[in-house]
Design an enzyme around this catalytic site. Structure first.
Site, PDB file in Angstrom:
ATOM      1  N   ARG A 199       1.342   8.708 -14.165  1.00  5.49           N
ATOM      2  CA  ARG A 199       0.106   9.091 -13.646  1.00  5.49           C
ATOM      3  C   ARG A 199      -0.270  10.538 -13.638  1.00  5.49           C
ATOM      4  NH1 ARG A 199       0.564   3.934 -13.575  1.00  5.49           N
ATOM      5  NH2 ARG A 199      -0.037   2.854 -12.085  1.00  5.49           N
TER       6      ARG A 199
ATOM      7  N   SER B  33      -2.551   1.539  -5.405  1.00  5.33           N
ATOM      8  CA  SER B  33      -1.486   2.000  -4.856  1.00  5.33           C
ATOM      9  C   SER B  33      -1.764   3.589  -4.208  1.00  5.33           C
ATOM     10  CB  SER B  33      -0.445   2.165  -6.183  1.00  5.33           C
ATOM     11  OG  SER B  33      -0.287   1.187  -6.805  1.00  5.33           O
TER      12      SER B  33
ATOM     13  N   GLU C 256      -0.732   8.960  -4.472  1.00  6.24           N
ATOM     14  CA  GLU C 256      -1.292   8.928  -5.910  1.00  6.24           C
ATOM     15  C   GLU C 256      -2.686   9.283  -5.803  1.00  6.24           C
ATOM     16  OE1 GLU C 256      -1.678   5.091  -7.876  1.00  6.24           O
ATOM     17  OE2 GLU C 256      -2.641   6.355  -9.293  1.00  6.24           O
TER      18      GLU C 256
HETATM   19  N1  EPU Z   1       7.757  -4.495  -3.680  1.00  8.51           N
HETATM   20  C1  EPU Z   1       8.176  -4.874  -2.583  1.00  8.51           C
HETATM   21  N2  EPU Z   1       7.182  -5.067  -1.632  1.00  8.51           N
HETATM   22  C2  EPU Z   1       5.807  -4.548  -1.763  1.00  8.51           C
HETATM   23  C3  EPU Z   1       5.424  -4.347  -3.077  1.00  8.51           C
HETATM   24  C4  EPU Z   1       6.310  -4.276  -4.213  1.00  8.51           C
HETATM   25  O1  EPU Z   1       9.444  -5.234  -2.359  1.00  8.51           O
HETATM   26  O2  EPU Z   1       5.326  -4.593  -0.705  1.00  8.51           O
HETATM   27  C5  EPU Z   1       8.614  -4.546  -5.042  1.00  8.51           C
HETATM   28  C6  EPU Z   1       8.208  -5.837  -5.909  1.00  8.51           C
HETATM   29  O3  EPU Z   1       8.925  -7.005  -5.479  1.00  8.51           O
HETATM   30  C7  EPU Z   1       8.735  -5.446  -7.163  1.00  8.51           C
HETATM   31  C8  EPU Z   1       8.635  -3.868  -7.197  1.00  8.51           C
HETATM   32  O4  EPU Z   1       8.423  -3.546  -5.751  1.00  8.51           O
HETATM   33  O5  EPU Z   1      10.128  -5.571  -7.491  1.00  8.51           O
HETATM   34  C9  EPU Z   1       7.328  -3.214  -8.015  1.00  8.51           C
HETATM   35  O6  EPU Z   1       6.298  -4.088  -7.263  1.00  8.51           O
HETATM   36  P1  EPU Z   1       4.952  -4.081  -8.226  1.00  8.51           P
HETATM   37  O7  EPU Z   1       5.157  -4.692  -9.750  1.00  8.51           O
HETATM   38  O8  EPU Z   1       3.970  -4.916  -7.493  1.00  8.51           O
HETATM   39  O9  EPU Z   1       4.312  -2.791  -8.667  1.00  8.51           O
HETATM   40  P2  EPU Z   1       4.370  -1.399  -8.071  1.00  8.51           P
HETATM   41  O10 EPU Z   1       5.471  -0.703  -8.474  1.00  8.51           O
HETATM   42  O11 EPU Z   1       4.369  -1.505  -6.429  1.00  8.51           O
HETATM   43  C10 EPU Z   1       3.017  -0.227  -9.851  1.00  8.51           C
HETATM   44  C11 EPU Z   1       1.795   0.465  -9.960  1.00  8.51           C
HETATM   45  C12 EPU Z   1       0.522  -0.331  -9.871  1.00  8.51           C
HETATM   46  C13 EPU Z   1       0.579  -1.315 -11.102  1.00  8.51           C
HETATM   47  C14 EPU Z   1       2.077  -2.187 -10.712  1.00  8.51           C
HETATM   48  C15 EPU Z   1       2.213  -3.222 -11.970  1.00  8.51           C
HETATM   49  C16 EPU Z   1       2.282   2.780  -9.013  1.00  8.51           C
HETATM   50  C17 EPU Z   1       1.771   3.944  -8.237  1.00  8.51           C
HETATM   51  N3  EPU Z   1       1.703   1.746  -9.090  1.00  8.51           N
HETATM   52  O12 EPU Z   1       3.000  -0.996  -8.388  1.00  8.51           O
HETATM   53  O13 EPU Z   1      -0.507   0.404 -10.102  1.00  8.51           O
HETATM   54  O14 EPU Z   1      -0.524  -2.310 -10.907  1.00  8.51           O
HETATM   55  O15 EPU Z   1       2.847  -1.298 -10.903  1.00  8.51           O
HETATM   56  O16 EPU Z   1       2.443  -2.585 -13.049  1.00  8.51           O
HETATM   57  O17 EPU Z   1       2.859   3.026 -10.265  1.00  8.51           O
HETATM   58  C18 EPU Z   1      -2.349   1.970  -9.080  1.00  8.51           C
HETATM   59  O18 EPU Z   1      -1.866   2.626  -9.713  1.00  8.51           O
HETATM   60  O19 EPU Z   1      -3.186   2.033  -8.366  1.00  8.51           O
HETATM   61  C19 EPU Z   1      -1.695   0.574  -9.228  1.00  8.51           C
HETATM   62  C20 EPU Z   1      -2.162  -0.650  -8.760  1.00  8.51           C
END
Ligand code: EPU
Length: 350
Positions: A176, A248, A344
């Protein structure tokens, strides 16, 4: 909202005075800008940069407003690109390079690629915002980042209106992150982006939730990956038009191997991603959930019930309401995990 025309720009380029930004930020924060101007071409942007209005006022360029948090009214000029167009500029049997205008809606671009069966951006389906922000923020989702497909970026230099082209390497992409957010912050305006896509390529469905979701489809095609990603996003992420949010709110922190092992010993079920080298990315959403914040409301702001990394405006919140919630969450995560979460979202103080 009042519209007028700057004397030394063409009549079709309107500038709005005391403009409400309510529909220009997905958090739905009701602030005003002294001026709001949209332009349709590089030439118009160059004229604008030479105008007295831009010389005499500070300026901030927005895209879809999907990664912004306004704290106050903006005492200056907000610019927005309406440079459109998607064209193929190079092609071989296996690859194509597309040039897209900065003002193209990002998901329209992804839909265009999926419609042509061009591969490379389908995992980034449904990301709100516009093409111009994709290199600045190095947007990413489901195992793919914009940097994986961007070959070069056309810009205009703010100081003198000169057109410049930067290679992907010059953009210094990171998680990012890019040079446009750091050393060159505020110095360039992106006007077009070149993406290299595959013809008949094999989609990448390795990301955990995507590899599960895609099993519901008969084949791993580009269109099916797009639909699978859109389905996951729909379940997890709130629709900004219904509940104001900016995706996010925090970055996923990258921790050392030592810190990672300490954490894993204490929380064996902790999800993680290898961040290259000896570093690990720990999902901030998971940590926020562990702190008990998931689904919690404080006044008119809340932590989303399906994805704790997303803060929401339940209606009528201002920027400080969101910042206060963010500060409380950061404090909890600091206390429990010894990690300082970094927003972010781009916070604009006005
Ligand atoms: N998780 C939890 N609880 C939550 C949220 C997530 O336990 O409330 C766990 C999930 O179960 C999973 C892990 O955390 O094991 C990752 O969760 P997720 O796949 O939803 O992705 P994220 O890391 O929370 C990132 C990006 C998102 C993107 C997703 C999918 C960042 C800051 N965010 O989120 O991007 O859509 O991966 O690739 O890197 C954004 O940048 O605005 C955004 C939405």
């Amino acid at each position: 909202m009042k519209s007028k025309t700057i004397s030394h720009t063409k009549s079709y380029m309107n500038t709005f005075e005391n403009y409400s930004l309510l529909n220009n930020n997905t958090f739905g924060i009701d602030v005003q800008a002294n001026y709001f101007i949209e332009y349709d071409s590089v030439e118009e942007l160059q004229q604008l940069l030479r105008s007295d209005l831009l010389r005499e006022n500070k300026m901030f360029h927005i895209g879809g407003g999907s990664n912004l948090l306004f704290i106050n009214d903006y005492q200056g000029v907000i610019l927005h690109s309406r440079i459109k167009g998607i064209e193929a500029v190079e092609g071989t049997r296996t690859k194509v390079v597309l040039r897209a205008g900065a003002g193209v809606v990002w998901d329209d671009f992804v839909a265009f690629c999926a419609g042509k069966n061009y591969g490379g951006v389908e995992n980034m389906s449904g990301i709100p915002g516009e093409v111009g922000a994709s290199p600045v923020q190095n947007i990413g989702a489901y195992g793919v980042e914009a940097k994986d497909v961007i070959v070069k970026v056309e810009c205009v230099r703010v100081s003198n209106g000169e057109e410049c082209v930067f290679t992907a390497e010059q953009c210094k992409f990171g998680y990012r992150d890019s040079i446009f957010k750091r050393d060159w912050k505020g110095q360039y305006i992106v006007t077009a982006v070149y993406f290299q896509l595959t013809k008949n390529g094999v989609p990448n469905v390795n990301y955990g939730s995507l590899s599960e979701e895609i099993k519901q489809y008969p084949e791993v095609t580009i269109s099916n990956v797009r639909n699978a990603v859109l389905a996951i996003r729909k379940r997890k992420l709130p629709e900004p038009k219904v509940l104001g949010n900016a995706g996010s709110f925090f970055l996923n922190p990258v921790v050392s191997a030592k810190k990672f092992e300490e954490m894993r010993a204490k929380w064996p079920d902790m999800p993680y991603f290898n961040a290259g080298g000896k570093q690990y990315k720990v999902p901030a959403g998971w940590m926020i959930e562990q702190c008990g914040w998931k689904g919690k409301s404080v006044g008119n702001v809340a932590v989303h019930g399906n994805q704790a990394l997303v803060l929401i405006n339940k209606g009528g919140a201002n920027g400080l309401d969101i910042i206060n919630l963010s500060d409380s969450i950061r404090q909890s995560v600091r206390d429990k995990f010894g990690i300082d979460l970094v927003p972010e979202v781009n916070i604009v103080f006005g």
